[in-house]
Write a protein that holds these residues in place. Sequence first.
Motif, PDB file in Angstrom:
ATOM      1  N   TYR A  34       0.828  -1.199   0.000  1.00  0.00           N
ATOM      2  CA  TYR A  34       0.000   0.000   0.000  1.00  0.00           C
ATOM      3  C   TYR A  34       0.868   1.257   0.000  1.00  0.00           C
ATOM      4  O   TYR A  34       0.542   2.242  -0.630  1.00  0.00           O
ATOM      5  N   LEU A  35       1.963   1.191   0.739  1.00  0.00           N
ATOM      6  CA  LEU A  35       2.865   2.345   0.837  1.00  0.00           C
ATOM      7  C   LEU A  35       4.243   1.916   0.343  1.00  0.00           C
ATOM      8  O   LEU A  35       4.979   1.234   1.048  1.00  0.00           O
ATOM      9  N   GLU A  36       4.552   2.287  -0.877  1.00  0.00           N
ATOM     10  CA  GLU A  36       5.828   1.887  -1.478  1.00  0.00           C
ATOM     11  C   GLU A  36       6.982   2.740  -0.961  1.00  0.00           C
ATOM     12  O   GLU A  36       8.049   2.244  -0.648  1.00  0.00           O
ATOM     13  N   SER A  37       6.770   4.045  -0.897  1.00  0.00           N
ATOM     14  CA  SER A  37       7.807   4.961  -0.411  1.00  0.00           C
ATOM     15  C   SER A  37       7.128   6.104   0.328  1.00  0.00           C
ATOM     16  O   SER A  37       5.928   6.316   0.190  1.00  0.00           O
ATOM     17  N   MET A  38       7.916   6.836   1.084  1.00  0.00           N
ATOM     18  CA  MET A  38       7.373   7.940   1.871  1.00  0.00           C
ATOM     19  C   MET A  38       7.142   9.167   0.994  1.00  0.00           C
ATOM     20  O   MET A  38       8.056   9.571   0.259  1.00  0.00           O
ATOM     21  N   PRO A  39       5.946   9.741   1.066  1.00  0.00           N
ATOM     22  CA  PRO A  39       5.712  10.980   0.322  1.00  0.00           C
ATOM     23  C   PRO A  39       6.553  12.109   0.900  1.00  0.00           C
ATOM     24  O   PRO A  39       6.836  12.133   2.094  1.00  0.00           O
ATOM     25  N   GLY A  40       6.955  13.043   0.069  1.00  0.00           N
ATOM     26  CA  GLY A  40       7.836  14.123   0.507  1.00  0.00           C
ATOM     27  C   GLY A  40       7.102  15.396   0.867  1.00  0.00           C
ATOM     28  O   GLY A  40       7.675  16.473   0.776  1.00  0.00           O
ATOM     29  N   LYS A  41       5.852  15.308   1.258  1.00  0.00           N
ATOM     30  CA  LYS A  41       5.059  16.493   1.572  1.00  0.00           C
ATOM     31  C   LYS A  41       5.074  16.770   3.065  1.00  0.00           C
ATOM     32  O   LYS A  41       5.236  15.865   3.885  1.00  0.00           O
ATOM     33  N   ILE A  78       3.968  15.204   8.987  1.00  0.00           N
ATOM     34  CA  ILE A  78       3.171  15.325  10.211  1.00  0.00           C
ATOM     35  C   ILE A  78       2.468  14.003  10.503  1.00  0.00           C
ATOM     36  O   ILE A  78       2.498  13.496  11.630  1.00  0.00           O
ATOM     37  N   THR A  79       1.849  13.426   9.473  1.00  0.00           N
ATOM     38  CA  THR A  79       1.167  12.142   9.640  1.00  0.00           C
ATOM     39  C   THR A  79       2.152  11.053  10.050  1.00  0.00           C
ATOM     40  O   THR A  79       1.862  10.244  10.937  1.00  0.00           O
ATOM     41  N   LEU A  80       3.316  11.047   9.418  1.00  0.00           N
ATOM     42  CA  LEU A  80       4.344  10.059   9.747  1.00  0.00           C
ATOM     43  C   LEU A  80       4.746  10.155  11.218  1.00  0.00           C
ATOM     44  O   LEU A  80       4.804   9.147  11.927  1.00  0.00           O
ATOM     45  N   PHE A  81       4.996  11.365  11.694  1.00  0.00           N
ATOM     46  CA  PHE A  81       5.434  11.514  13.083  1.00  0.00           C
ATOM     47  C   PHE A  81       4.313  11.246  14.077  1.00  0.00           C
ATOM     48  O   PHE A  81       4.570  10.756  15.177  1.00  0.00           O
ATOM     49  N   GLU A  82       3.072  11.501  13.691  1.00  0.00           N
ATOM     50  CA  GLU A  82       1.942  11.115  14.551  1.00  0.00           C
ATOM     51  C   GLU A  82       1.898   9.592  14.681  1.00  0.00           C
ATOM     52  O   GLU A  82       1.685   9.059  15.763  1.00  0.00           O
ATOM     53  N   TRP A  83       2.099   8.916  13.561  1.00  0.00           N
ATOM     54  CA  TRP A  83       2.076   7.458  13.570  1.00  0.00           C
ATOM     55  C   TRP A  83       3.229   6.893  14.398  1.00  0.00           C
ATOM     56  O   TRP A  83       3.035   6.012  15.246  1.00  0.00           O
ATOM     57  N   LEU A  84       4.426   7.410  14.165  1.00  0.00           N
ATOM     58  CA  LEU A  84       5.576   6.904  14.917  1.00  0.00           C
ATOM     59  C   LEU A  84       5.448   7.209  16.406  1.00  0.00           C
ATOM     60  O   LEU A  84       5.831   6.394  17.244  1.00  0.00           O
ATOM     61  N   ASP A  85       4.895   8.374  16.730  1.00  0.00           N
ATOM     62  CA  ASP A  85       4.654   8.709  18.135  1.00  0.00           C
ATOM     63  C   ASP A  85       3.706   7.693  18.755  1.00  0.00           C
ATOM     64  O   ASP A  85       3.926   7.209  19.862  1.00  0.00           O
ATOM     65  N   ALA A 120       9.901   2.157   1.977  1.00  0.00           N
ATOM     66  CA  ALA A 120       9.174   2.804   3.067  1.00  0.00           C
ATOM     67  C   ALA A 120       9.566   2.204   4.416  1.00  0.00           C
ATOM     68  O   ALA A 120       9.764   2.926   5.394  1.00  0.00           O
ATOM     69  N   ALA A 121       9.704   0.874   4.466  1.00  0.00           N
ATOM     70  CA  ALA A 121      10.079   0.213   5.716  1.00  0.00           C
ATOM     71  C   ALA A 121      11.462   0.658   6.178  1.00  0.00           C
ATOM     72  O   ALA A 121      11.683   0.902   7.373  1.00  0.00           O
ATOM     73  N   SER A 122      12.383   0.789   5.238  1.00  0.00           N
ATOM     74  CA  SER A 122      13.739   1.232   5.582  1.00  0.00           C
ATOM     75  C   SER A 122      13.714   2.639   6.171  1.00  0.00           C
ATOM     76  O   SER A 122      14.372   2.906   7.187  1.00  0.00           O
ATOM     77  N   GLU A 123      12.948   3.534   5.553  1.00  0.00           N
ATOM     78  CA  GLU A 123      12.860   4.900   6.068  1.00  0.00           C
ATOM     79  C   GLU A 123      12.175   4.946   7.431  1.00  0.00           C
ATOM     80  O   GLU A 123      12.597   5.687   8.324  1.00  0.00           O
ATOM     81  N   ILE A 156      -1.039   4.198   7.389  1.00  0.00           N
ATOM     82  CA  ILE A 156      -0.442   3.774   6.114  1.00  0.00           C
ATOM     83  C   ILE A 156      -1.325   4.234   4.962  1.00  0.00           C
ATOM     84  O   ILE A 156      -0.836   4.742   3.948  1.00  0.00           O
ATOM     85  N   GLY A 157      -2.627   4.073   5.117  1.00  0.00           N
ATOM     86  CA  GLY A 157      -3.563   4.522   4.083  1.00  0.00           C
ATOM     87  C   GLY A 157      -3.494   6.015   3.850  1.00  0.00           C
ATOM     88  O   GLY A 157      -3.522   6.483   2.711  1.00  0.00           O
ATOM     89  N   ARG A 158      -3.387   6.761   4.936  1.00  0.00           N
ATOM     90  CA  ARG A 158      -3.255   8.216   4.799  1.00  0.00           C
ATOM     91  C   ARG A 158      -1.992   8.573   4.029  1.00  0.00           C
ATOM     92  O   ARG A 158      -2.009   9.407   3.128  1.00  0.00           O
ATOM     93  N   LEU A 159      -0.880   7.961   4.424  1.00  0.00           N
ATOM     94  CA  LEU A 159       0.388   8.251   3.755  1.00  0.00           C
ATOM     95  C   LEU A 159       0.360   7.819   2.290  1.00  0.00           C
ATOM     96  O   LEU A 159       0.870   8.522   1.426  1.00  0.00           O
ATOM     97  N   ALA A 160      -0.243   6.665   2.019  1.00  0.00           N
ATOM     98  CA  ALA A 160      -0.333   6.182   0.634  1.00  0.00           C
ATOM     99  C   ALA A 160      -1.174   7.126  -0.210  1.00  0.00           C
ATOM    100  O   ALA A 160      -0.862   7.362  -1.379  1.00  0.00           O
ATOM    101  N   SER A 161      -2.222   7.700   0.374  1.00  0.00           N
ATOM    102  CA  SER A 161      -3.048   8.630  -0.401  1.00  0.00           C
ATOM    103  C   SER A 161      -2.291   9.918  -0.696  1.00  0.00           C
ATOM    104  O   SER A 161      -2.523  10.548  -1.725  1.00  0.00           O
ATOM    105  N   MET A 162      -1.363  10.302   0.146  1.00  0.00           N
ATOM    106  CA  MET A 162      -0.551  11.497  -0.095  1.00  0.00           C
ATOM    107  C   MET A 162       0.529  11.220  -1.132  1.00  0.00           C
ATOM    108  O   MET A 162       0.981  12.126  -1.820  1.00  0.00           O
ATOM    109  N   GLU A 163       0.927   9.971  -1.238  1.00  0.00           N
ATOM    110  CA  GLU A 163       1.974   9.571  -2.170  1.00  0.00           C
ATOM    111  C   GLU A 163       1.530   9.742  -3.621  1.00  0.00           C
ATOM    112  O   GLU A 163       2.315  10.111  -4.475  1.00  0.00           O
ATOM    113  N   THR A 164       0.257   9.496  -3.893  1.00  0.00           N
ATOM    114  CA  THR A 164      -0.233   9.510  -5.263  1.00  0.00           C
ATOM    115  C   THR A 164      -0.793  10.867  -5.691  1.00  0.00           C
ATOM    116  O   THR A 164      -1.152  11.037  -6.838  1.00  0.00           O
ATOM    117  N   GLN A 165      -0.915  11.782  -4.769  1.00  0.00           N
ATOM    118  CA  GLN A 165      -1.503  13.088  -5.117  1.00  0.00           C
ATOM    119  C   GLN A 165      -0.509  13.978  -5.806  1.00  0.00           C
ATOM    120  O   GLN A 165       0.636  13.961  -5.637  1.00  0.00           O
TER     121      GLN A 165
END
Length: 158
Positions: A67-74, A79-86, A114-117, A149-158
Motif C-alpha cells: 500500500y505504501l511503497e515509499s514515503m511521500p515528501g510532503k 506530520i502524519t508520519l510523526f503522529e504514527w511513529l509517536d 518505506a520500511a527502511s525509512e 499507512i492509508g493516509r500516507l499512501a493517499s498522499m503519495e499519489t496526489q
Amino acid sequence: MTLNPREYDPEELRRAAQQTDDSDIRDLKERLSEQEESVEEAVRSGQLKQLLFMESSAGEERLSRPYLESMPGKYAAEITLFEWLDFLLERGGVKRSLKAIGYYESIGWVGESAASELRDHVRGFAGPADADDHEDLGMTDHVLSLVFIGRLASMETQ
C-alpha cells in the motif's frame, strides 16, 4: 437567613479539610479511567471508519500491495508520519515498533523503501532501553497503523 463566614469555627473547617474519603477518590479515579477508555474507543472507531472510507473510495489499482511503497515528501505527510511513529513508540517502544514495521513489510502493507525509512526514523527516537510499561501491539493498534499507512499512501499519489 444568610451564612456569615465569620461565624464558622476554624478548627472544625480544618478538620473537615483534612478528612479524606478514600472511596470517593477511588470512585473518581474509576470514572476518569472509564472516560479515557471511552474516548480512546471513540478515536479508534473514527479511525476505522476513515480506513473503510479510504478503501471504498480508492480504485482497484490503488489497493494493490504494498500500500505504501515509499514515503511521500510532503509536509502533511511528515506530520502524519510523526503522529504514527509517536503512536507506535508510545504503545510499544522502540523494539516493538521496529518489529511491527518488519511485520507490515512482510504482509505487504509497506514496501522495502518505506520500511527502511520508517526504521531509520524509529532508530532516531531510540533512547534508553524499552521500559516495562510498553506492551505488545494488539489488533486494534495494527488497524490504526493501517489507517496511518492509508493516509500516507493517499498522499503519495496526489
